[in-house]
Scaffold this motif. Structure first.
Motif, mmCIF file in Angstrom:
data_model
loop_
_atom_site.group_PDB
_atom_site.id
_atom_site.type_symbol
_atom_site.label_atom_id
_atom_site.label_comp_id
_atom_site.label_asym_id
_atom_site.label_seq_id
_atom_site.Cartn_x
_atom_site.Cartn_y
_atom_site.Cartn_z
ATOM 1 N N GLN A 201 0.840 -1.133 -0.130
ATOM 2 C CA GLN A 201 0.057 -0.028 0.045
ATOM 3 C C GLN A 201 0.932 1.309 -0.069
ATOM 4 O O GLN A 201 0.591 2.222 -0.392
ATOM 5 C CB GLN A 201 -1.002 0.172 1.468
ATOM 6 C CG GLN A 201 -1.702 1.162 1.479
ATOM 7 C CD GLN A 201 -2.447 1.673 0.164
ATOM 8 O OE1 GLN A 201 -3.322 0.701 -0.529
ATOM 9 N NE2 GLN A 201 -3.046 2.860 0.081
ATOM 10 N N ALA A 202 1.924 1.312 0.616
ATOM 11 C CA ALA A 202 2.870 2.298 0.553
ATOM 12 C C ALA A 202 3.586 2.705 -0.783
ATOM 13 O O ALA A 202 3.629 4.060 -1.025
ATOM 14 C CB ALA A 202 3.964 2.013 1.633
ATOM 15 N N ASP A 203 3.679 1.678 -1.567
ATOM 16 C CA ASP A 203 3.774 1.755 -2.952
ATOM 17 C C ASP A 203 2.912 2.474 -3.810
ATOM 18 O O ASP A 203 2.973 3.274 -4.702
ATOM 19 C CB ASP A 203 4.433 0.372 -3.720
ATOM 20 C CG ASP A 203 5.606 -0.242 -2.990
ATOM 21 O OD1 ASP A 203 6.779 0.738 -2.713
ATOM 22 O OD2 ASP A 203 5.440 -1.268 -2.729
ATOM 23 N N ALA A 238 11.328 14.151 -2.429
ATOM 24 C CA ALA A 238 11.522 12.714 -3.027
ATOM 25 C C ALA A 238 10.691 11.560 -2.587
ATOM 26 O O ALA A 238 9.986 11.726 -1.575
ATOM 27 C CB ALA A 238 12.884 12.269 -2.541
ATOM 28 N N LYS A 239 10.596 10.580 -3.213
ATOM 29 C CA LYS A 239 9.446 9.644 -3.061
ATOM 30 C C LYS A 239 10.279 8.337 -3.201
ATOM 31 O O LYS A 239 11.293 8.314 -4.073
ATOM 32 C CB LYS A 239 8.378 9.550 -3.823
ATOM 33 C CG LYS A 239 7.303 10.730 -3.740
ATOM 34 C CD LYS A 239 7.758 11.822 -4.845
ATOM 35 C CE LYS A 239 6.782 12.872 -4.923
ATOM 36 N NZ LYS A 239 7.172 14.300 -5.598
ATOM 37 N N THR A 240 9.624 7.042 -2.285
ATOM 38 C CA THR A 240 10.437 5.923 -2.609
ATOM 39 C C THR A 240 9.356 5.165 -3.173
ATOM 40 O O THR A 240 8.187 5.068 -2.372
ATOM 41 C CB THR A 240 10.994 5.463 -1.093
ATOM 42 O OG1 THR A 240 12.075 6.459 -0.719
ATOM 43 C CG2 THR A 240 11.737 4.092 -1.370
ATOM 44 N N LEU A 241 9.556 4.436 -4.108
ATOM 45 C CA LEU A 241 8.604 3.336 -4.855
ATOM 46 C C LEU A 241 9.331 2.126 -5.097
ATOM 47 O O LEU A 241 10.375 2.068 -5.727
ATOM 48 C CB LEU A 241 8.177 4.038 -5.908
ATOM 49 C CG LEU A 241 7.175 2.925 -7.031
ATOM 50 C CD1 LEU A 241 5.948 2.644 -6.275
ATOM 51 C CD2 LEU A 241 6.992 3.835 -8.425
ATOM 52 N N LEU A 242 8.653 0.934 -4.511
ATOM 53 C CA LEU A 242 9.614 -0.514 -4.699
ATOM 54 C C LEU A 242 11.125 -0.384 -4.392
ATOM 55 O O LEU A 242 11.951 -1.065 -5.081
ATOM 56 C CB LEU A 242 9.412 -0.843 -6.033
ATOM 57 C CG LEU A 242 7.803 -1.108 -6.340
ATOM 58 C CD1 LEU A 242 7.506 -1.265 -8.156
ATOM 59 C CD2 LEU A 242 7.258 -2.284 -5.949
ATOM 60 N N GLY A 243 11.310 0.327 -3.458
ATOM 61 C CA GLY A 243 12.855 0.412 -2.637
ATOM 62 C C GLY A 243 13.738 1.400 -3.541
ATOM 63 O O GLY A 243 14.931 1.550 -2.997
ATOM 64 N N GLU A 253 9.478 12.685 -12.704
ATOM 65 C CA GLU A 253 9.410 11.537 -11.919
ATOM 66 C C GLU A 253 8.648 10.407 -12.230
ATOM 67 O O GLU A 253 8.921 9.119 -12.420
ATOM 68 C CB GLU A 253 8.736 12.088 -10.326
ATOM 69 C CG GLU A 253 9.728 13.043 -9.602
ATOM 70 C CD GLU A 253 9.060 13.458 -8.291
ATOM 71 O OE1 GLU A 253 8.097 12.740 -7.930
ATOM 72 O OE2 GLU A 253 9.202 14.334 -8.006
ATOM 73 N N GLY A 254 7.176 10.828 -12.851
ATOM 74 C CA GLY A 254 6.465 9.895 -13.470
ATOM 75 C C GLY A 254 6.926 9.027 -14.543
ATOM 76 O O GLY A 254 6.762 7.678 -14.538
ATOM 77 N N VAL A 255 7.549 9.724 -15.515
ATOM 78 C CA VAL A 255 8.137 9.359 -16.482
ATOM 79 C C VAL A 255 9.216 8.050 -16.142
ATOM 80 O O VAL A 255 9.281 6.989 -16.785
ATOM 81 C CB VAL A 255 9.020 10.312 -17.527
ATOM 82 C CG1 VAL A 255 9.679 9.627 -18.616
ATOM 83 C CG2 VAL A 255 7.701 11.192 -18.105
ATOM 84 N N GLU A 256 10.156 8.626 -15.221
ATOM 85 C CA GLU A 256 11.290 7.571 -14.935
ATOM 86 C C GLU A 256 10.550 6.462 -14.160
ATOM 87 O O GLU A 256 10.999 5.407 -14.386
ATOM 88 C CB GLU A 256 12.188 8.321 -13.631
ATOM 89 C CG GLU A 256 13.224 7.411 -13.280
ATOM 90 C CD GLU A 256 14.008 8.378 -12.346
ATOM 91 O OE1 GLU A 256 14.995 7.788 -11.925
ATOM 92 O OE2 GLU A 256 14.102 9.574 -12.101
ATOM 93 N N ALA A 257 9.504 6.445 -13.314
ATOM 94 C CA ALA A 257 9.069 5.562 -12.615
ATOM 95 C C ALA A 257 8.196 4.369 -13.389
ATOM 96 O O ALA A 257 8.643 3.353 -13.329
ATOM 97 C CB ALA A 257 7.763 6.048 -11.504
ATOM 98 N N LEU A 258 7.568 5.148 -14.535
ATOM 99 C CA LEU A 258 6.943 4.212 -15.263
ATOM 100 C C LEU A 258 7.972 3.413 -16.403
ATOM 101 O O LEU A 258 7.651 2.238 -16.567
ATOM 102 C CB LEU A 258 6.051 4.966 -16.066
ATOM 103 C CG LEU A 258 4.515 5.585 -15.569
ATOM 104 C CD1 LEU A 258 3.844 6.352 -16.475
ATOM 105 C CD2 LEU A 258 3.851 4.364 -14.840
ATOM 106 N N ARG A 259 9.067 3.711 -16.746
ATOM 107 C CA ARG A 259 9.958 3.235 -17.286
ATOM 108 C C ARG A 259 10.508 2.214 -16.646
ATOM 109 O O ARG A 259 11.027 1.056 -17.045
ATOM 110 C CB ARG A 259 11.221 4.306 -18.013
ATOM 111 C CG ARG A 259 10.393 5.132 -19.132
ATOM 112 C CD ARG A 259 11.446 5.704 -19.988
ATOM 113 N NE ARG A 259 10.925 6.523 -21.063
ATOM 114 C CZ ARG A 259 10.505 5.873 -22.162
ATOM 115 N NH1 ARG A 259 10.369 4.669 -22.350
ATOM 116 N NH2 ARG A 259 9.918 6.759 -23.254
ATOM 117 N N ASP A 260 10.692 2.285 -15.390
ATOM 118 C CA ASP A 260 11.468 1.471 -14.388
ATOM 119 C C ASP A 260 10.280 0.362 -14.211
ATOM 120 O O ASP A 260 10.904 -0.826 -14.045
ATOM 121 C CB ASP A 260 11.820 2.075 -13.095
ATOM 122 C CG ASP A 260 12.959 2.890 -13.152
ATOM 123 O OD1 ASP A 260 13.745 3.029 -14.004
ATOM 124 O OD2 ASP A 260 13.232 3.775 -12.128
#
Length: 260
Positions: A201-203, A238-243, A253-260
Motif C-alpha cells: 500500500q505504501a508503494d 523525494a519519493k520511494t517506490l518499490l525500494g 518523476e512519473g516518466v522515470e518511475a513508469l520506465r522502471d
C-alpha cells in the motif's frame, strides 16, 4: 504430428486473426508461421474514417460541464454518435485488415489498459484512447505504450488522476484536497506488476504522489483537453517506490518511475 500447411493456415487465421477472408487461406498456407510473425514488425493500422481526436471530445465535455444551461441530452447524443462511429470503424478494420494478428494485439492491449465506456463521460473518447495510445505502439516497446496509456486524457479522467492533488503541494495546501490513488493502484495491480507483484500500500501511495500533477488541460489553457502537467498540484520532495528513491523532478518523476 506436424500439421499440414493447409491445416496450419486454418489455425493461424483463427488463433492469430479473426478467421480467414475469402481466398486468404491459400496465401497463409505458403508460410503460416511467417505470415503471423511478419505482422509483429509494425504498428496497428489507423482506424478508417474522420474520427475526432480525444482532446477535442474532452474539451467538449469540459465545456458542457462548465455551461450549466447547456442541453445535456444533445451533448450525450453527440458523445454516443462519436462512440458508435468509433466502434463501427474498429469492427470494420477487424473484418477487412490484411494484418489481423496485429489487430488482435491492438484489441488485447486496449483491454489490458482498460478505459471503459460504461462511465458515460468517457464514452466520446474511449476508443480514441486505443487509436492514440495503443495502436501506434503495437509491436514496439511496452514502456512506450505504458507511458502513452497512462498520460492519455482518457486514462487520467477515467481513473480520476486529473483530480489527484499532492497534499503538500501549493494547490493541496490552499484547497485542502489530497491524493486519488486509483491510477497508481491500477498501474501496479493491473497494468504492470500484477496483483501478486510484490508491491505494498505504501508503494501505491508513493506512485500516486509521483503522478500528482498529471492532468488534462483546462479550457483556459493552451490545447484544452490534452495532457498537461500542473506543477502546483505536484507533491514536492523525494519519493520511494518499490525500494527505489525518486528525487524531486516534477513530471519527470512519473516518466522515470513508469520506465522502471
Amino acid at each position: 504430428m506436424a500439421l499440414s500447411n493447409a491445416a496450419a493456415a486454418v489455425v493461424a487465421s483463427t488463433r492469430f486473426g479473426f478467421a480467414a477472408k475469402p481466398g486468404e487461406l491459400d496465401l497463409i498456407a505458403h508460410d503460416p508461421r511467417g505470415w503471423a510473425l511478419a505482422q509483429l514488425r509494425g504498428a496497428a493500422a489507423p482506424l478508417p474514417g474522420n474520427l475526432p481526436p480525444a482532446s477535442r471530445m474532452v474539451a467538449l465535455m469540459l465545456e458542457a460541464r462548465r455551461d450549466k444551461s447547456a442541453d445535456k441530452k444533445e451533448f450525450n447524443t453527440q458523445m454516443r454518435d462519436v462512440y458508435l462511429a468509433e466502434i463501427e470503424a474498429r469492427i470494420r478494420q477487424a473484418a477487412q485488415t490484411d494484418a489481423p494478428f496485429t489487430e488482435r494485439l491492438a484489441h488485447f492491449w486496449s483491454n489490458h489498459f482498460t478505459v471503459s465506456a460504461f462511465r458515460p463521460f468517457v464514452r466520446g473518447f474511449a476508443v480514441a484512447f486505443e487509436r492514440e495510445a495503443i495502436r501506434p505502439h503495437v509491436g514496439a516497446r511496452f514502456a512506450d505504450m505504458l507511458l502513452a496509456a497512462e498520460s492519455h486524457p482518457a486514462m487520467l479522467l477515467y481513473l480520476d488522476n486529473a483530480l489527484s492533488i499532492g497534499p503538500d503541494s501549493m494547490a493541496g495546501v490552499r484547497q485542502g484536497k489530497g491524493l486519488n490513488e486509483n491510477l497508481g493502484r491500477e498501474i501496479l495491480e493491473l497494468h504492470t506488476l500484477g496483483v501478486d507483484g510484490g508491491y505494498t500500500q505504501a508503494d501505491v501511495e508513493a506512485l500516486a504522489r509521483i503522478l500528482t500533477g498529471w492532468s488534462v488541460a483546462r479550457l483556459r489553457d493552451d490545447a484544452p483537453g490534452s495532457f498537461k502537467f500542473y506543477e502546483r498540484a505536484h507533491e514536492p520532495g523525494a519519493k520511494t517506490l518499490l525500494g527505489r528513491r525518486y528525487a524531486e523532478n516534477g513530471q519527470g518523476e512519473g516518466v522515470e518511475a513508469l520506465r522502471d
